[in-house]
Design an enzyme around this catalytic site. Sequence first.
Site, PDB file in Angstrom:
ATOM      1  N   TYR A 145       0.812  -1.228   0.000  1.00 59.31           N
ATOM      2  CA  TYR A 145       0.000   0.000   0.000  1.00 59.31           C
ATOM      3  C   TYR A 145       0.842   1.274   0.000  1.00 59.31           C
ATOM      4  O   TYR A 145       0.296   2.370  -0.005  1.00 59.31           O
ATOM      5  CB  TYR A 145      -0.926   0.010   1.228  1.00 59.31           C
ATOM      6  CG  TYR A 145      -2.073  -0.962   1.115  1.00 59.31           C
ATOM      7  CD1 TYR A 145      -1.844  -2.337   1.150  1.00 59.31           C
ATOM      8  CD2 TYR A 145      -3.382  -0.524   0.976  1.00 59.31           C
ATOM      9  CE1 TYR A 145      -2.885  -3.249   1.043  1.00 59.31           C
ATOM     10  CE2 TYR A 145      -4.430  -1.428   0.869  1.00 59.31           C
ATOM     11  CZ  TYR A 145      -4.175  -2.779   0.905  1.00 59.31           C
ATOM     12  OH  TYR A 145      -5.217  -3.673   0.803  1.00 59.31           O
ATOM     13  N   LYS A 196       3.231 -15.162   3.409  1.00 54.46           N
ATOM     14  CA  LYS A 196       3.398 -16.031   2.249  1.00 54.46           C
ATOM     15  C   LYS A 196       4.896 -16.183   2.015  1.00 54.46           C
ATOM     16  O   LYS A 196       5.423 -15.911   0.929  1.00 54.46           O
ATOM     17  CB  LYS A 196       2.682 -15.390   1.043  1.00 54.46           C
ATOM     18  CG  LYS A 196       2.565 -16.285  -0.166  1.00 54.46           C
ATOM     19  CD  LYS A 196       1.617 -17.452   0.032  1.00 54.46           C
ATOM     20  CE  LYS A 196       1.655 -18.374  -1.185  1.00 54.46           C
ATOM     21  NZ  LYS A 196       1.066 -19.692  -0.920  1.00 54.46           N
ATOM     22  N   ASP A 229      -2.848 -18.568   2.481  1.00 59.17           N
ATOM     23  CA  ASP A 229      -3.854 -19.407   1.809  1.00 59.17           C
ATOM     24  C   ASP A 229      -4.385 -20.464   2.786  1.00 59.17           C
ATOM     25  O   ASP A 229      -5.602 -20.721   2.846  1.00 59.17           O
ATOM     26  CB  ASP A 229      -3.282 -20.042   0.536  1.00 59.17           C
ATOM     27  CG  ASP A 229      -1.841 -20.513   0.683  1.00 59.17           C
ATOM     28  OD1 ASP A 229      -1.218 -20.236   1.717  1.00 59.17           O
ATOM     29  OD2 ASP A 229      -1.337 -21.168  -0.255  1.00 59.17           O
ATOM     30  N   ASP A 253      -6.314  -7.334   4.691  1.00 58.17           N
ATOM     31  CA  ASP A 253      -7.476  -6.813   3.961  1.00 58.17           C
ATOM     32  C   ASP A 253      -8.318  -7.972   3.443  1.00 58.17           C
ATOM     33  O   ASP A 253      -9.541  -8.013   3.615  1.00 58.17           O
ATOM     34  CB  ASP A 253      -6.966  -5.939   2.805  1.00 58.17           C
ATOM     35  CG  ASP A 253      -8.099  -5.268   2.059  1.00 58.17           C
ATOM     36  OD1 ASP A 253      -9.124  -4.951   2.690  1.00 58.17           O
ATOM     37  OD2 ASP A 253      -7.967  -5.070   0.838  1.00 58.17           O
ATOM     38  N   ASP A 257     -12.190  -9.723   4.872  1.00 55.72           N
ATOM     39  CA  ASP A 257     -13.440  -9.841   4.106  1.00 55.72           C
ATOM     40  C   ASP A 257     -14.009 -11.241   4.301  1.00 55.72           C
ATOM     41  O   ASP A 257     -15.220 -11.423   4.442  1.00 55.72           O
ATOM     42  CB  ASP A 257     -13.213  -9.564   2.607  1.00 55.72           C
ATOM     43  CG  ASP A 257     -13.597  -8.128   2.229  1.00 55.72           C
ATOM     44  OD1 ASP A 257     -13.488  -7.238   3.108  1.00 55.72           O
ATOM     45  OD2 ASP A 257     -14.012  -7.885   1.075  1.00 55.72           O
TER      46      ASP A 257
END
Length: 360
Positions: A145, A196, A229, A253, A257
Site C-alpha cells: 500500500y 506467504k 492461503d 485486507d 473480508d
Amino acid sequence: MYGHVIVRGRMKIAVVPGDGIGVDVTAEAVKVLDRVARARGIPFEPVFFPWSADHYLKTGITIPDGGFDDLASNYDAIFMGAFGDPRVPDMKHAADILLGARFRLDLYVNYRPVRCLDDRLCPLKGFGADDVDFVVFRENTEGSYVGAGGHLKKGTPDEVAVQEDVSTRKGVERIIRYAFEYARARGRRRVVMSDKSNAMRFVGDLWQRAFADVAKDYPEIEASHLYIDALCMQMVKDPRQFEVIVTNNMFGDIATDLGAALQGGLGMAASGNIHPGRVSMFEPVHGSAPKYAGTGRANPFGAILTAGLLLDHLGRGAEAVAVEAAVAACVREGAATADVGGSLSTSQAGDAVCQRLRFD
Ligand SMILES: NC(=O)c1ccc[n+]([C@@H]2O[C@H](COP(=O)([O-])OP(=O)(O)OC[C@H]3O[C@@H](n4cnc5c(N)ncnc54)[C@H](O)[C@@H]3O)[C@@H](O)[C@H]2O)c1
C-alpha cells in the site's frame, strides 16, 4: 506497551461520512454515540467534515492543507464512513483521505474483531456464533500500500508494471508486538502470524524472524504460523482455532473480508485504525456500495459496532459492551436490515439499536 485505551472525559469526534452508504451508516453510528453520551453524561461533540468524492469534484480538494494536523491536535478520535465513487475512477480522494489518515497519523494497527453475534448469522455448517470470536491485526502503514513502483513503456505491448511490497523491521515488529500485548491483556492464549514466506522470500523472512523474536517475550502465549492461503482455508474449516491473527496490510485486507462473511456479511464488520495512545480512526470494514446509497438498504450495524470500538478506545468499555449487546439483541429479534434477515431501513435499524441500549 499495549495502549489500546486512552481515557478522555469528553468525546470530540471528527466525523467524515465520505461517499455512498458511508453517509447513511455514519448517521446511525453518530445517532447511537449521541444516545450513549446522553445516557452516560459524556460531553459529545461530533464535528462533520465534507471530505468526499462530491467535495473533491466541486472544489478539487481531497483534504485541505493542515487537515491531518487538525484531526491529530483537536479531536479525541475520528470516525470515517466509506470512500469510493464511480465518478472518481482513480480513487484519488479515497487514497488521500483514508490511506492518508492511516499513513500520516501513523495508525499502524488495523484492528478487526471477527465476532459472530448470533447463530443465524453464522454461514458455516455445524458451527454457531460462539465458534467465531477472534481478532485480526492487520499492519496498516506498509506492504504493497505504500505506493512504491511504477510503469515502464505504459500503453505499449512492452509495458512493465512493478508494485513493491515494503516491510520494515520496525513496522513488522510493532504490529506483532501489539498483537501479543493485546493477547496478554485480553486473556487470549494463541497468536497466529500469517504470511506467504514460501513465495515472498524477502519480506517473509523478515516477518518470520521478527515473529520468532517477539514471541520469546510472551512465553505463556502459543505462537504459530500459517501461510495466508492455509489461514483462509482454516478460517472456514474451523474458526474456533483462532484467537489472535497478525498479518500484513494486503493479507489482512483479504482475510478480513472472509472474516466478515463469518460474521454475517460486510454490513456487520467493524474496524479501528489505531496508534496506541494517539488520536485514532474508526471505520466500518465495508466500502461505499454505491448502488445502495440513499436507498435505506445499507446495514448500519458494522458502523455502529465501529462506534463501539471507538468508545472502547476512549476508555468507555462498559458503553462499548452495551452497544454490542444492543446490536446482538437487534439481530436476535430480527430488528435489522434485509442483509441480516430483517426488514428495517438503515435509519430504523439505528433506532432499534438505540431502543435496546441498556446500562446497569
Ligand atoms: N474503506 C473503504 O472506504 C472501502 C472499502 C472497500 C471498498 N471501497 C470502495 O467502495 C466502492 C464499492 O466497492 P465494493 O462494491 O467492492 O465493496 P462494498 O463493501 O462497498 O460492497 C460490496 C457489497 O457488499 C454488500 N455490502 C457492503 N456493505 C454493506 C452494508 N453496510 N449493508 C448491506 N450490504 C453491504 C453489498 O451487497 C455490496 O454490493 C469502491 O469504490 C471501492 O473501492 C471502499
